[in-house]
Scaffold this motif. Structure first.
Motif, PDB file in Angstrom:
ATOM      1  N   MET A  44       3.252  -5.917 -22.415  1.00 14.61           N
ATOM      2  CA  MET A  44       2.974  -4.781 -21.526  1.00 14.61           C
ATOM      3  C   MET A  44       2.095  -5.236 -20.363  1.00 14.61           C
ATOM      4  N   ASP A  45       2.443  -4.827 -19.185  1.00 17.47           N
ATOM      5  CA  ASP A  45       1.717  -5.235 -17.986  1.00 17.47           C
ATOM      6  C   ASP A  45       0.673  -4.179 -17.633  1.00 17.47           C
ATOM      7  N   ASN A  46      -0.596  -4.535 -17.793  1.00 20.17           N
ATOM      8  CA  ASN A  46      -1.674  -3.586 -17.522  1.00 20.17           C
ATOM      9  C   ASN A  46      -2.011  -3.474 -16.043  1.00 20.17           C
ATOM     10  N   THR A  47      -1.348  -4.262 -15.204  1.00 21.31           N
ATOM     11  CA  THR A  47      -1.650  -4.181 -13.773  1.00 21.31           C
ATOM     12  C   THR A  47      -0.816  -3.100 -13.083  1.00 21.31           C
ATOM     13  N   ASP A  48       0.101  -2.485 -13.819  1.00 22.97           N
ATOM     14  CA  ASP A  48       0.963  -1.482 -13.205  1.00 22.97           C
ATOM     15  C   ASP A  48       0.168  -0.262 -12.748  1.00 22.97           C
ATOM     16  N   LEU A  49       0.239  -0.007 -11.467  1.00 27.05           N
ATOM     17  CA  LEU A  49      -0.356   1.183 -10.884  1.00 27.05           C
ATOM     18  C   LEU A  49       0.628   1.644  -9.833  1.00 27.05           C
ATOM     19  N   ASN A  50       1.111   2.851  -9.975  1.00 29.22           N
ATOM     20  CA  ASN A  50       2.120   3.361  -9.052  1.00 29.22           C
ATOM     21  C   ASN A  50       1.529   4.471  -8.194  1.00 29.22           C
ATOM     22  N   PHE A  51       1.967   4.492  -6.934  1.00 28.14           N
ATOM     23  CA  PHE A  51       1.480   5.475  -5.974  1.00 28.14           C
ATOM     24  C   PHE A  51       2.642   6.237  -5.363  1.00 28.14           C
ATOM     25  N   THR A  52       2.415   7.503  -5.097  1.00 31.99           N
ATOM     26  CA  THR A  52       3.277   8.247  -4.192  1.00 31.99           C
ATOM     27  C   THR A  52       2.349   8.912  -3.188  1.00 31.99           C
ATOM     28  N   GLN A  53       2.817   9.068  -1.981  1.00 36.13           N
ATOM     29  CA  GLN A  53       1.983   9.636  -0.921  1.00 36.13           C
ATOM     30  C   GLN A  53       2.766  10.687  -0.171  1.00 36.13           C
ATOM     31  N   ASN A  54       2.076  11.782   0.136  1.00 37.33           N
ATOM     32  CA  ASN A  54       2.678  12.876   0.881  1.00 37.33           C
ATOM     33  C   ASN A  54       1.672  13.324   1.936  1.00 37.33           C
ATOM     34  N   ILE A  55       2.079  13.277   3.193  1.00 38.43           N
ATOM     35  CA  ILE A  55       1.195  13.697   4.288  1.00 38.43           C
ATOM     36  C   ILE A  55       1.815  14.908   4.961  1.00 38.43           C
ATOM     37  N   ASN A  63      -7.980  -5.171 -12.656  1.00 38.21           N
ATOM     38  CA  ASN A  63      -6.753  -5.847 -12.227  1.00 38.21           C
ATOM     39  C   ASN A  63      -6.115  -5.210 -11.008  1.00 38.21           C
ATOM     40  N   ASN A  64      -6.387  -3.920 -10.770  1.00 39.96           N
ATOM     41  CA  ASN A  64      -5.671  -3.252  -9.688  1.00 39.96           C
ATOM     42  C   ASN A  64      -6.521  -2.300  -8.851  1.00 39.96           C
ATOM     43  N   ALA A  65      -7.816  -2.280  -9.061  1.00 41.14           N
ATOM     44  CA  ALA A  65      -8.672  -1.387  -8.274  1.00 41.14           C
ATOM     45  C   ALA A  65      -8.576  -1.696  -6.784  1.00 41.14           C
ATOM     46  N   ASP A  66      -8.328  -2.965  -6.443  1.00 43.27           N
ATOM     47  CA  ASP A  66      -8.186  -3.333  -5.037  1.00 43.27           C
ATOM     48  C   ASP A  66      -6.951  -2.679  -4.406  1.00 43.27           C
ATOM     49  N   LEU A  67      -5.903  -2.460  -5.202  1.00 44.24           N
ATOM     50  CA  LEU A  67      -4.718  -1.743  -4.692  1.00 44.24           C
ATOM     51  C   LEU A  67      -5.069  -0.300  -4.346  1.00 44.24           C
ATOM     52  N   LEU A  68      -5.824   0.328  -5.228  1.00 45.11           N
ATOM     53  CA  LEU A  68      -6.257   1.705  -4.974  1.00 45.11           C
ATOM     54  C   LEU A  68      -7.138   1.760  -3.732  1.00 45.11           C
ATOM     55  N   LEU A  69      -8.068   0.836  -3.630  1.00 43.16           N
ATOM     56  CA  LEU A  69      -8.959   0.805  -2.471  1.00 43.16           C
ATOM     57  C   LEU A  69      -8.168   0.656  -1.175  1.00 43.16           C
ATOM     58  N   SER A  70      -7.213  -0.269  -1.138  1.00 40.20           N
ATOM     59  CA  SER A  70      -6.466  -0.481   0.108  1.00 40.20           C
ATOM     60  C   SER A  70      -5.612   0.742   0.448  1.00 40.20           C
ATOM     61  N   LYS A  71      -5.044   1.399  -0.556  1.00 40.43           N
ATOM     62  CA  LYS A  71      -4.233   2.595  -0.310  1.00 40.43           C
ATOM     63  C   LYS A  71      -5.097   3.723   0.276  1.00 40.43           C
ATOM     64  N   LEU A  72      -6.279   3.914  -0.287  1.00 36.29           N
ATOM     65  CA  LEU A  72      -7.174   4.970   0.200  1.00 36.29           C
ATOM     66  C   LEU A  72      -7.755   4.625   1.570  1.00 36.29           C
ATOM     67  N   GLU A  73      -8.108   3.374   1.781  1.00 39.90           N
ATOM     68  CA  GLU A  73      -8.633   2.969   3.095  1.00 39.90           C
ATOM     69  C   GLU A  73      -7.578   3.115   4.179  1.00 39.90           C
ATOM     70  N   GLU A  74      -6.323   2.864   3.824  1.00 43.44           N
ATOM     71  CA  GLU A  74      -5.220   3.048   4.765  1.00 43.44           C
ATOM     72  C   GLU A  74      -5.151   4.514   5.220  1.00 43.44           C
ATOM     73  N   ALA A  75      -5.319   5.441   4.296  1.00 41.95           N
ATOM     74  CA  ALA A  75      -5.301   6.865   4.649  1.00 41.95           C
ATOM     75  C   ALA A  75      -6.481   7.207   5.566  1.00 41.95           C
ATOM     76  N   SER A  83     -15.077   1.282 -14.624  1.00 44.19           N
ATOM     77  CA  SER A  83     -16.230   1.422 -13.731  1.00 44.19           C
ATOM     78  C   SER A  83     -15.901   0.944 -12.315  1.00 44.19           C
ATOM     79  N   ILE A  84     -15.063  -0.071 -12.192  1.00 44.32           N
ATOM     80  CA  ILE A  84     -14.695  -0.534 -10.844  1.00 44.32           C
ATOM     81  C   ILE A  84     -13.831   0.524 -10.145  1.00 44.32           C
ATOM     82  N   GLY A  85     -13.032   1.253 -10.901  1.00 48.08           N
ATOM     83  CA  GLY A  85     -12.270   2.361 -10.332  1.00 48.08           C
ATOM     84  C   GLY A  85     -13.185   3.457  -9.808  1.00 48.08           C
ATOM     85  N   ILE A  86     -14.236   3.760 -10.560  1.00 45.11           N
ATOM     86  CA  ILE A  86     -15.236   4.740 -10.117  1.00 45.11           C
ATOM     87  C   ILE A  86     -15.901   4.256  -8.832  1.00 45.11           C
TER      88      ILE A  86
END
Length: 105
Positions: free
Chosen positions: A1-12, A28-40, A60-63
């Motif tokens: 099982m791949d624990n790095t899986d994080l999926n996003f959908t975006q609606n503007i 493993n993937n908090a940086d993906l969340l950060l870049s997605k939110l910073e992009e917005a 905690s890194i997600g927080i």
């Protein structure tokens, strides 16, 4: 099982950006969340809502990422909040006394 899986959908729509997240938010993937939110933020969205109804783990890194975006949004006059947190997210935010500040009712 791949624990790095994080999926996003975006609606503007009309300055409101809703980013829905599915999966685990950890080191493993908090940086993906950060870049997605910073992009917005860079796109000057007035309101950013993070739908966390399908998040099954929040570290905690997600927080840290969420608090960083909350602060950045406030600094530029945008708003950021979490909507529809999963039970796990509610529990983590409740323990840290962040639910009232971050969760949109």
């Amino acid at each position: 099982m791949d624990n790095t899986d994080l999926n996003f959908t975006q609606n503007i729509n009309d300055g409101i950006c809703i980013i829905s997240v599915k999966g685990r938010i950890d080191s493993n993937n908090a940086d993906l969340l950060l870049s997605k939110l910073e992009e917005a933020l860079e796109e000057k969205q007035k309101t950013i809502l993070l739908n966390m109804s399908r998040v099954d783990y929040l570290s905690s890194i997600g927080i840290r990422v969420i608090l960083k975006i909350y602060k950045q949004a406030n600094e530029i006059g945008s708003s950021f909040s979490i909507e529809r947190p999963s039970e796990i997210v509610k529990n983590v935010l409740g323990i840290l006394a962040l639910q009232e500040m971050l969760v949109k009712n």
